[in-house]
Design a protein around this motif. Structure first.
Motif, PDB file in Angstrom:
ATOM      1  N   THR A   1       3.362  19.770 -15.382  1.00 17.37           N
ATOM      2  CA  THR A   1       4.393  18.928 -14.789  1.00 17.37           C
ATOM      3  C   THR A   1       3.682  17.776 -14.092  1.00 17.37           C
ATOM      4  O   THR A   1       2.774  18.019 -13.305  1.00 17.37           O
ATOM      5  N   ILE A   2       4.051  16.565 -14.416  1.00 19.89           N
ATOM      6  CA  ILE A   2       3.449  15.414 -13.731  1.00 19.89           C
ATOM      7  C   ILE A   2       4.566  14.517 -13.199  1.00 19.89           C
ATOM      8  O   ILE A   2       5.669  14.494 -13.745  1.00 19.89           O
ATOM      9  N   PRO A   3       4.275  13.787 -12.100  1.00 24.56           N
ATOM     10  CA  PRO A   3       5.306  12.873 -11.587  1.00 24.56           C
ATOM     11  C   PRO A   3       5.558  11.743 -12.581  1.00 24.56           C
ATOM     12  O   PRO A   3       4.626  11.271 -13.238  1.00 24.56           O
ATOM     13  N   LYS A   4       6.820  11.353 -12.664  1.00 26.11           N
ATOM     14  CA  LYS A   4       7.201  10.280 -13.588  1.00 26.11           C
ATOM     15  C   LYS A   4       6.442   8.989 -13.265  1.00 26.11           C
ATOM     16  O   LYS A   4       6.161   8.201 -14.165  1.00 26.11           O
ATOM     17  N   SER A   5       6.068   8.833 -11.975  1.00 22.94           N
ATOM     18  CA  SER A   5       5.356   7.611 -11.562  1.00 22.94           C
ATOM     19  C   SER A   5       3.976   7.504 -12.209  1.00 22.94           C
ATOM     20  O   SER A   5       3.433   6.415 -12.348  1.00 22.94           O
ATOM     21  N   GLU A   6       3.389   8.654 -12.622  1.00 24.81           N
ATOM     22  CA  GLU A   6       2.064   8.625 -13.249  1.00 24.81           C
ATOM     23  C   GLU A   6       2.156   8.427 -14.760  1.00 24.81           C
ATOM     24  O   GLU A   6       1.158   8.518 -15.472  1.00 24.81           O
ATOM     25  N   PHE A   7       3.348   8.222 -15.188  1.00 23.75           N
ATOM     26  CA  PHE A   7       3.623   8.296 -16.596  1.00 23.75           C
ATOM     27  C   PHE A   7       3.601   6.928 -17.238  1.00 23.75           C
ATOM     28  O   PHE A   7       4.155   5.987 -16.698  1.00 23.75           O
ATOM     29  N   PRO A   8       2.960   6.783 -18.408  1.00 23.41           N
ATOM     30  CA  PRO A   8       3.002   5.460 -19.051  1.00 23.41           C
ATOM     31  C   PRO A   8       4.435   5.103 -19.426  1.00 23.41           C
ATOM     32  O   PRO A   8       5.189   5.972 -19.848  1.00 23.41           O
ATOM     33  N   PRO A   9       4.820   3.846 -19.226  1.00 22.38           N
ATOM     34  CA  PRO A   9       6.208   3.474 -19.547  1.00 22.38           C
ATOM     35  C   PRO A   9       6.491   3.603 -21.042  1.00 22.38           C
ATOM     36  O   PRO A   9       5.585   3.467 -21.859  1.00 22.38           O
ATOM     37  N   GLY A  10       7.724   3.900 -21.350  1.00 24.87           N
ATOM     38  CA  GLY A  10       8.144   3.885 -22.765  1.00 24.87           C
ATOM     39  C   GLY A  10       7.968   5.206 -23.479  1.00 24.87           C
ATOM     40  O   GLY A  10       8.348   5.327 -24.629  1.00 24.87           O
ATOM     41  N   VAL A  11       7.362   6.223 -22.824  1.00 29.21           N
ATOM     42  CA  VAL A  11       7.213   7.505 -23.517  1.00 29.21           C
ATOM     43  C   VAL A  11       8.493   8.314 -23.323  1.00 29.21           C
ATOM     44  O   VAL A  11       9.026   8.395 -22.226  1.00 29.21           O
ATOM     45  N   LYS A  12       8.988   8.882 -24.408  1.00 30.56           N
ATOM     46  CA  LYS A  12      10.265   9.584 -24.390  1.00 30.56           C
ATOM     47  C   LYS A  12      10.067  11.058 -24.716  1.00 30.56           C
ATOM     48  O   LYS A  12       9.003  11.454 -25.185  1.00 30.56           O
ATOM     49  N   VAL A  13      11.112  11.842 -24.517  1.00 22.78           N
ATOM     50  CA  VAL A  13      11.084  13.257 -24.899  1.00 22.78           C
ATOM     51  C   VAL A  13      10.747  13.346 -26.386  1.00 22.78           C
ATOM     52  O   VAL A  13      11.326  12.619 -27.199  1.00 22.78           O
ATOM     53  N   GLY A  14       9.789  14.212 -26.712  1.00 21.39           N
ATOM     54  CA  GLY A  14       9.340  14.334 -28.096  1.00 21.39           C
ATOM     55  C   GLY A  14       8.130  13.475 -28.386  1.00 21.39           C
ATOM     56  O   GLY A  14       7.448  13.686 -29.383  1.00 21.39           O
TER      57      GLY A  14
ATOM     58  N   PRO B   1      12.443  13.153 -11.051  1.00 14.16           N
ATOM     59  CA  PRO B   1      11.166  12.434 -10.888  1.00 14.16           C
ATOM     60  C   PRO B   1      10.003  13.107 -11.609  1.00 14.16           C
ATOM     61  O   PRO B   1       8.869  12.662 -11.505  1.00 14.16           O
ATOM     62  N   GLN B   2      10.266  14.202 -12.313  1.00 15.63           N
ATOM     63  CA  GLN B   2       9.176  14.952 -12.927  1.00 15.63           C
ATOM     64  C   GLN B   2       9.259  14.965 -14.446  1.00 15.63           C
ATOM     65  O   GLN B   2      10.341  14.969 -15.028  1.00 15.63           O
ATOM     66  N   VAL B   3       8.080  15.023 -15.047  1.00  8.53           N
ATOM     67  CA  VAL B   3       7.985  15.078 -16.511  1.00  8.53           C
ATOM     68  C   VAL B   3       7.289  16.375 -16.886  1.00  8.53           C
ATOM     69  O   VAL B   3       6.210  16.677 -16.372  1.00  8.53           O
ATOM     70  N   LEU B   4       7.927  17.158 -17.738  1.00  3.31           N
ATOM     71  CA  LEU B   4       7.338  18.413 -18.214  1.00  3.31           C
ATOM     72  C   LEU B   4       6.648  18.155 -19.546  1.00  3.31           C
ATOM     73  O   LEU B   4       7.263  17.649 -20.492  1.00  3.31           O
ATOM     74  N   LEU B   5       5.378  18.558 -19.588  1.00  8.94           N
ATOM     75  CA  LEU B   5       4.566  18.341 -20.785  1.00  8.94           C
ATOM     76  C   LEU B   5       4.156  19.682 -21.378  1.00  8.94           C
ATOM     77  O   LEU B   5       3.944  20.651 -20.652  1.00  8.94           O
ATOM     78  N   ASP B   6       4.027  19.707 -22.691  1.00  6.50           N
ATOM     79  CA  ASP B   6       3.632  20.927 -23.393  1.00  6.50           C
ATOM     80  C   ASP B   6       2.444  20.601 -24.300  1.00  6.50           C
ATOM     81  O   ASP B   6       2.582  19.812 -25.229  1.00  6.50           O
TER      82      ASP B   6
END
Ligand code: ZN
Length: 159
Positions: free
Chosen positions: A78-91, A114-119
């Motif tokens: 799980t990472i904060p959305k703020s650390e996330f590169p823009p434009g990346v979507k589910v999948g 505010p969180q992004v779950l990664l697998d």
């Protein structure tokens, strides 16, 4: 000729989820591999094709261990959305460092506030697969292909 060690095998395939019967992939282009334990394809597929010829058809059930492995829940992040590169979507996928510091592909599983779950598992990890193949060609590998441990030319490596 029969499929044996150092044969180049061309085949068409259909890959489905064995439990839901849902089609995962249908070969638009033939797949080609160097037979003989070079790790170019699933060992269970090589075992089924050993000694067979052009025109042979079969359907195999591949357990996760025969295919893409069991799921590893330690590869969920799980990472904060703020650390996330823009434009990346589910999948979508992005590359992060794993626990050993090696680059590893993670799939965006869910965006939750505010969180992004990664697998970090392979998308087919944990699945039992049904693989149908038709052998459309068998030829002897060249000395160069054997030395390189992969197939050259049409549908093979170009370098
Ligand atoms: Zn090569």
């Amino acid at each position: 000729m029969k499929i044996e060690s150092n044969a180049v095998v061309t085949l068409l395939y259909r890959l489905a989820d064995a439990s839901t019967r849902q089609l995962i992939e249908d070969s638009r282009e033939p797949m080609v591999y160097l037979h003989g334990g070079y790790g170019n394809t699933f060992p269970k597929l090589e075992a089924a094709l050993e000694g067979q010829e052009k025109g042979f058809k079969t359907t195999l059930t591949l357990s996760p261990e025969d295919a893409f492995g069991a799921r590893d829940e330690s590869l969920l992040r799980t990472i904060p959305k703020s650390e996330f590169p823009p434009g990346v979507k589910v999948g979508g996928q992005l590359e992060l460092r794993d626990d050993q510091g090696q680059p590893h592909a993670f799939t965006v599983a869910k965006i939750k506030g505010p969180q992004v779950l990664l697998d970090g598992n392979h998308p087919l990890a944990g699945k039992t697969l049904s693989l149908s193949v038709t052998v459309t060609g068998v030829r002897s590998a060249t000395a160069e292909e054997i030395a390189h441990r992969h197939v050259h030319g049409e549908h093979g490596h170009h370098h």
